[in-house]
Design a protein around this motif. Structure first.
Motif, PDB file in Angstrom:
ATOM      1  N   UNK A  63       0.664  -1.098  -0.040  1.00  0.00           N
ATOM      2  CA  UNK A  63       0.009  -0.184  -0.173  1.00  0.00           C
ATOM      3  C   UNK A  63       0.771   0.636   0.362  1.00  0.00           C
ATOM      4  N   UNK A  64       0.290   2.388  -0.065  1.00  0.00           N
ATOM      5  CA  UNK A  64       1.091   3.586  -0.982  1.00  0.00           C
ATOM      6  C   UNK A  64       1.522   3.681   0.947  1.00  0.00           C
ATOM      7  N   UNK A  65       0.380   3.691   1.742  1.00  0.00           N
ATOM      8  CA  UNK A  65       1.019   4.479   3.339  1.00  0.00           C
ATOM      9  C   UNK A  65       2.530   3.487   3.413  1.00  0.00           C
ATOM     10  N   UNK A  66       2.635   2.201   3.206  1.00  0.00           N
ATOM     11  CA  UNK A  66       3.486   1.379   3.714  1.00  0.00           C
ATOM     12  C   UNK A  66       5.050   2.191   3.127  1.00  0.00           C
ATOM     13  N   UNK A  67       5.388   2.441   1.912  1.00  0.00           N
ATOM     14  CA  UNK A  67       6.050   3.683   1.293  1.00  0.00           C
ATOM     15  C   UNK A  67       6.749   5.006   1.406  1.00  0.00           C
ATOM     16  N   UNK A  68       5.215   5.642   1.624  1.00  0.00           N
ATOM     17  CA  UNK A  68       5.946   6.878   2.748  1.00  0.00           C
ATOM     18  C   UNK A  68       5.675   7.009   3.713  1.00  0.00           C
ATOM     19  N   UNK A  69       5.564   5.772   4.487  1.00  0.00           N
ATOM     20  CA  UNK A  69       5.982   5.832   5.774  1.00  0.00           C
ATOM     21  C   UNK A  69       7.466   5.965   5.716  1.00  0.00           C
ATOM     22  N   UNK A  70       7.565   4.338   5.323  1.00  0.00           N
ATOM     23  CA  UNK A  70       8.830   4.012   4.958  1.00  0.00           C
ATOM     24  C   UNK A  70      10.280   4.899   4.398  1.00  0.00           C
ATOM     25  N   UNK A  71       9.519   5.758   3.489  1.00  0.00           N
ATOM     26  CA  UNK A  71      10.521   6.504   2.582  1.00  0.00           C
ATOM     27  C   UNK A  71      10.737   7.592   3.964  1.00  0.00           C
ATOM     28  N   UNK A  72       9.614   7.949   4.933  1.00  0.00           N
ATOM     29  CA  UNK A  72      10.168   9.287   6.293  1.00  0.00           C
ATOM     30  C   UNK A  72      10.951   8.827   6.866  1.00  0.00           C
ATOM     31  N   UNK A  73      11.200   7.777   7.000  1.00  0.00           N
ATOM     32  CA  UNK A  73      11.602   6.885   8.323  1.00  0.00           C
ATOM     33  C   UNK A  73      13.404   6.714   7.540  1.00  0.00           C
ATOM     34  N   UNK A  74      13.591   6.263   6.392  1.00  0.00           N
ATOM     35  CA  UNK A  74      14.730   6.854   5.656  1.00  0.00           C
ATOM     36  C   UNK A  74      15.463   8.320   5.309  1.00  0.00           C
ATOM     37  N   UNK A  75      14.248   9.050   5.249  1.00  0.00           N
ATOM     38  CA  UNK A  75      14.352   9.457   5.572  1.00  0.00           C
ATOM     39  C   UNK A  75      15.826  10.251   7.204  1.00  0.00           C
ATOM     40  N   UNK A  76      14.596  10.056   7.950  1.00  0.00           N
ATOM     41  CA  UNK A  76      15.674  10.498   9.164  1.00  0.00           C
ATOM     42  C   UNK A  76      16.333   9.757   9.608  1.00  0.00           C
ATOM     43  N   UNK A  77      17.008   9.097   8.912  1.00  0.00           N
ATOM     44  CA  UNK A  77      17.979   8.134   9.109  1.00  0.00           C
ATOM     45  C   UNK A  77      19.231   8.645   8.109  1.00  0.00           C
TER      46      UNK A  77
END
Length: 427
Positions: A246-260
């Motif tokens: 789902x788009x929500x998974x990619x969106x939130x994984x992207x936000x986590x990657x951005x934080x790292x």
């Protein structure tokens, strides 16, 4: 002589307060402050009058003025806590009442107010402790009437039930609550700051069904709120492996990657999310943040613009576009965006983000030099003539401008009001 006149206006205001003529009292306190802008007690009494009239934001403004001049005023902290409670700014109210208690640990009313705030926040044990302390102090002070009222509040509260041992816990059935509603409720719990309880519930769901991709996605979001981004990414990966694509998974994984610091990985995730859900303004904001992190400011602004096309009231988009403009040294555009964001956050009563925007406004705004005092006085006289010598009218217009355009200098507000009046009345 001016000080004496200010005192006379102040005394007249107190007389009008006693007769409950709050509007008249406000006029007198305002005249006292025109004579002496550092008259702390006049700000405090005017704040009380505004509060009694139901003009809560103006009351908060006056309490702010008191605390700027006397940061140890217990009563100002207590009254601002009451006003913030009326505005439903519970974190701000709690912060103020805690400060009042810190300055005067024997103020029973402050403990009583803290109990009310804690109860509204859902912190029942803390509310009980505060009410008990209030009742104890009221009894010591022989204020039996208030003590009885507090004890009645205590009777209405029950400690939360202990849930250390639960045999065969069950996910609520669809007749009671849908699965989607259940997960939404857990995320709302985490959003309110209760991430540990939300995590415990999600861990139970995954023990019951280790193949629930939606639960892994939900737990990943909670991990993000706890600042555990690597654990979050692991859960998002598992959700994708279980075909919860789902788009929500990619969106939130992207936000986590951005934080790292994995900016390119984040952009790749946001691109995938937008393929699946091209009308999601939150994904555009998130990708804009990633572009901003790598210095691609034009790409970032393009994404924020797209987000605002989809949702013209996205305070997040305005705020982050403002940050981007700051980095591009486009300060006027940044100020405009910060002001729009602050206005929207205020309407939503999102006080933490509202304060964050104001802090950024203060950082980029340069006050006028002190040698412009004469020009400032000329502006005041010019405005005074436009309102027929009624400074209280001018003051209300200035405060209204401050509400809609926070973070600017006093001269800017006066000039804005003058411009609006001259435009409207053709002067």
């Amino acid at each position: 002589m001016l000080t004496v006149m200010g005192q006379e206006f102040f005394e007249q205001g107190l007389i009008k307060v006693r007769s409950k003529d709050y509007a008249g009292a406000i006029e007198d306190f305002t005249r006292a402050l025109e004579v002496n802008p550092e008259f702390v007690e006049a700000y405090y009494q005017r704040g009380l009058a505004y509060y009694d009239l139901g003009h809560i934001p103006q009351a908060v403004f006056d309490y702010d003025q008191v605390l700027q001049r006397n940061p140890y005023s217990v009563e100002a902290y207590y009254c601002r806590a009451l006003a913030r409670l009326a505005l439903k700014n519970l974190p701000g109210a709690l912060k103020d009442v805690d400060r009042a208690i810190e300055l005067n640990s024997c103020k029973a009313a402050a403990y009583n107010l803290k109990g009310v705030i804690e109860r509204k926040l859902g912190n029942i044990q803390s509310a009980i402790a505060s009410f008990k302390k209030a009742a104890e102090l009221y009894l010591e002070q022989k204020d039996t009437e208030n003590a009885k009222l507090v004890l009645e509040k205590l009777k209405q509260l029950k400690p939360p039930q202990q849930t250390f041992v639960v045999e065969k816990p069950q996910l609520p059935t669809r007749e009671i609550i849908s699965e989607q509603d259940y997960f939404n409720a857990l995320l709302e719990k985490a959003e309110r700051g209760n991430t540990q309880e939300a995590m415990e519930d999600l861990n139970w769901v995954l023990r019951a069904d280790s193949q629930d991709g939606k639960a892994y996605c939900c737990r990943g979001v909670v991990y993000c709120k706890q600042g555990k981004y690597r654990e979050a990414i692991a859960d998002f990966n598992t959700a994708l492996q279980l075909n919860f694509d789902a788009a929500v998974v990619y969106r939130n994984r992207g936000k986590a990657r951005l934080q790292l610091g994995d900016n390119q990985g984040a952009i790749a995730d946001f691109n995938q999310a937008l393929k699946m859900q091209p009308d999601d303004d939150l994904i555009y904001v998130a990708r804009g943040n990633a572009y901003q992190a790598i210095g691609h400011y034009l790409g970032a602004i393009e994404d924020y613009n797209k987000a605002l096309e989809i949702n013209s009231h996205s305070a997040t988009a305005f705020y982050n576009r403002g940050l981007c403009y700051v980095r591009m040294e486009e300060i006027p555009q940044a100020i405009t965006d910060f002001q729009r964001a602050a206005s929207i956050y205020c309407e939503k009563q999102d006080w933490d983000n509202y304060q964050q925007v104001l802090d950024n406004l203060r950082k980029i705004h340069s006050p006028a030099p002190v040698n412009q005092k004469n020009d400032y006085e000329k502006l005041r006289y010019r405005l005074l003539r436009l309102v027929g010598g009624q400074w209280e009218i001018a003051q209300r217009l200035i405060e209204q401008a401050k509400f809609y355009y926070p973070g600017m200098s006093e001269e800017w507000y006066i000039e804005t009001v003058i411009h609006d009046l001259e435009r409207d009345f053709g002067k």
